[in-house]
Design a protein around this motif. Structure first.
Motif, PDB file in Angstrom:
ATOM      1  N   UNK A 168      41.368  34.130  36.774  1.00 18.40           N
ATOM      2  CA  UNK A 168      42.799  34.063  36.491  1.00 18.40           C
ATOM      3  C   UNK A 168      43.031  33.878  34.991  1.00 18.40           C
ATOM      4  N   UNK A 169      42.208  33.042  34.365  1.00 18.60           N
ATOM      5  CA  UNK A 169      42.352  32.825  32.920  1.00 18.60           C
ATOM      6  C   UNK A 169      42.054  34.104  32.139  1.00 18.60           C
ATOM      7  N   UNK A 170      41.060  34.876  32.604  1.00 19.21           N
ATOM      8  CA  UNK A 170      40.738  36.133  31.931  1.00 19.21           C
ATOM      9  C   UNK A 170      41.868  37.142  32.069  1.00 19.21           C
TER      10      UNK A 170
ATOM     11  N   UNK B 117      47.663  45.048  34.043  1.00 16.73           N
ATOM     12  CA  UNK B 117      46.293  45.567  33.994  1.00 16.73           C
ATOM     13  C   UNK B 117      45.654  45.493  35.379  1.00 16.73           C
ATOM     14  N   UNK B 118      45.052  46.586  35.811  1.00 17.54           N
ATOM     15  CA  UNK B 118      44.378  46.639  37.109  1.00 17.54           C
ATOM     16  C   UNK B 118      42.900  46.302  36.996  1.00 17.54           C
TER      17      UNK B 118
ATOM     18  N   UNK C   1      41.117  45.222  28.354  1.00 16.56           N
ATOM     19  CA  UNK C   1      40.953  44.440  29.591  1.00 16.56           C
ATOM     20  C   UNK C   1      39.933  43.327  29.358  1.00 16.56           C
ATOM     21  N   UNK C   2      40.382  42.091  29.379  1.00 19.25           N
ATOM     22  CA  UNK C   2      39.496  40.953  29.139  1.00 19.25           C
ATOM     23  C   UNK C   2      38.523  40.755  30.300  1.00 19.25           C
ATOM     24  N   UNK C   3      38.920  41.155  31.495  1.00 14.23           N
ATOM     25  CA  UNK C   3      38.061  40.988  32.662  1.00 14.23           C
ATOM     26  C   UNK C   3      36.852  41.911  32.556  1.00 14.23           C
ATOM     27  N   UNK C   4      37.089  43.194  32.247  1.00 16.64           N
ATOM     28  CA  UNK C   4      35.978  44.125  32.094  1.00 16.64           C
ATOM     29  C   UNK C   4      35.101  43.758  30.908  1.00 16.64           C
TER      30      UNK C   4
ATOM     31  N   UNK D 263      29.857  41.732  29.006  1.00 10.11           N
ATOM     32  CA  UNK D 263      29.124  40.697  28.270  1.00 10.11           C
ATOM     33  C   UNK D 263      28.207  39.882  29.172  1.00 10.11           C
ATOM     34  N   UNK D 264      28.209  40.184  30.473  1.00 12.36           N
ATOM     35  CA  UNK D 264      27.368  39.440  31.400  1.00 12.36           C
ATOM     36  C   UNK D 264      27.918  38.082  31.747  1.00 12.36           C
ATOM     37  N   UNK D 265      29.199  37.850  31.494  1.00  8.10           N
ATOM     38  CA  UNK D 265      29.820  36.547  31.742  1.00  8.10           C
ATOM     39  C   UNK D 265      30.529  36.482  33.090  1.00  8.10           C
ATOM     40  N   UNK D 266      30.678  37.616  33.758  1.00  8.95           N
ATOM     41  CA  UNK D 266      31.373  37.651  35.043  1.00  8.95           C
ATOM     42  C   UNK D 266      30.632  38.590  35.983  1.00  8.95           C
TER      43      UNK D 266
END
Length: 366
Positions: A291-293, A302-303, A310-313, A318-321
């Motif tokens: 949610x924060x991302x 953003x989908x 897109x911060x999620x992608x 980056x291997x963080x998610x």
């Protein structure tokens, strides 16, 4: 014990939240409206009625309110295990006291209904075996239901309990898989459910007056854990199938059990379907990091499917998610939204109708 003189020491032993008269205004009003009634806690729920307790050794089978038996009466408005009720003369329930917390799910079927899994609980032990039962996505689904708070202003604290640590060498690997949950201050514990010394690490959530509910699939070790906490073999247990680690439903109904520590434990049957009610908040259900991302994405709509900024992608690259966590988050988000739409329609349809009554107008018309 008489109906005119509640034994608050005995009630405290089954989770009564205060040593004397309740401080909740709604509770006070109902108690004042029924001066001849005493509080009791629902300890078992059956199709034929309820078992309620006025203390660890004081169980009753009172009559319930007639409206609770009507087919159209909302299931979530009936008492559930963990609820507090008022009982007159030890024979009949006259009121249901408002819940402080509740764990709910949407019931199976085409029509929208809510089912209360447990009420007035402080902590939820999400029990998952460290065998073929281990499923991070299902743990996240349980966290979603716990984080919803059942539409109540408070939500219980979730604790992920990984059982059968004595049968695997990969307990640390499982904790690493769930590291994103630990980073959100969701406690994770690996235990041998048969070993009191191992189970002792759960005692911090089992102090006097506290109520904990166990949830998890059949064969995860809930009944074994309950027996170890009790110190006696009270709950029936079965072996699980070796090919898929699934067990039969050894617990067939929800039951509230006082523990020697002064806490209460609610054991529940394994649940195959964990459908949201539409009241859940994914940020409170183990997805606060995602949610924060999403709040950092360049576009508000953003989908997270490759849009610029897109911060999620970016976190995935980056291997963080974990992409699997994102996929589950998106799936659960859609399910919660669909359930919320059904809930809104149900509320609109029932506006102005009393519980359990037919719609106004001629039969068969709305």
């Amino acid at each position: 014990m008489t109906d005119q003189a509640p034994d608050y020491a005995a009630l405290r032993a089954i989770g009564w939240p205060w040593p004397g008269a309740p401080e909740d205004a709604a509770w006070q009003a109902l108690c004042a409206a029924h001066p001849q009634a005493v509080p009791a806690r629902v300890s078992e729920q059956h199709r034929s009625g309820y078992v309620v307790a006025r203390g660890p050794e004081d169980a009753l089978r009172p009559e319930s309110l007639p409206e609770w038996q009507r087919p159209r009466f909302p299931a979530h408005a009936r008492p559930a295990v963990g609820d507090w009720v008022l009982v007159e003369e030890g024979k009949r329930i006259v009121a249901l006291l408002p819940r402080h917390t509740a764990i709910k799910r949407a019931a199976a079927g085409e029509h929208y209904h809510q089912q209360v899994i447990a009420a007035n609980v402080d902590t939820v032990f999400i029990v998952c075996g460290l065998d073929a039962d281990f499923n991070p996505r299902r743990i996240e689904r349980y966290l979603m239901l716990v984080g919803g708070g059942g539409g109540q202003p408070e939500a219980p604290q979730p604790v992920v309990v990984l059982t059968k640590a004595d049968r695997t060498e990969y307990a640390d690997d499982a904790l690493e898989v769930l590291a994103d949950l630990a980073a959100q201050d969701i406690p994770l514990r690996t235990v041998n459910a048969k070993d009191p010394a191992s189970v002792a690490q759960l005692h911090g959530w089992l102090g006097p007056g506290r109520t904990v509910v166990l949830v998890g699939s059949s064969g995860a070790g809930k009944s074994t854990l309950t027996n170890t906490l009790l110190g006696v073999q009270k709950m029936k247990t079965n072996t699980v199938r070796e090919n898929d680690s699934r067990g039969r439903h050894t617990t067939t109904y929800r039951a509230l059990i006082p523990l020697p520590s002064g806490a209460c434990l609610i054991d529940t049957p394994g649940m195959r379907e964990l459908k949201p009610t539409g009241e859940e908040d994914l940020a409170e259900g183990g997805f606060a990091d995602i949610q924060a991302l999403t709040a950092q994405c360049r576009f508000r709509d953003c989908a997270h499917q490759g849009e610029p900024g897109c911060a999620v992608q970016a976190a995935i690259q980056a291997g963080e998610l974990d992409p699997a966590r994102l996929a589950n988050y998106m799936k659960l988000q859609d399910e919660v939204a669909a359930a919320a739409a059904k809930l809104a329609r149900r509320v609109a349809e029932n506006a102005g109708k009393g519980p359990g009554r037919r719609p106004a107008g001629r039969p068969g018309r709305r």
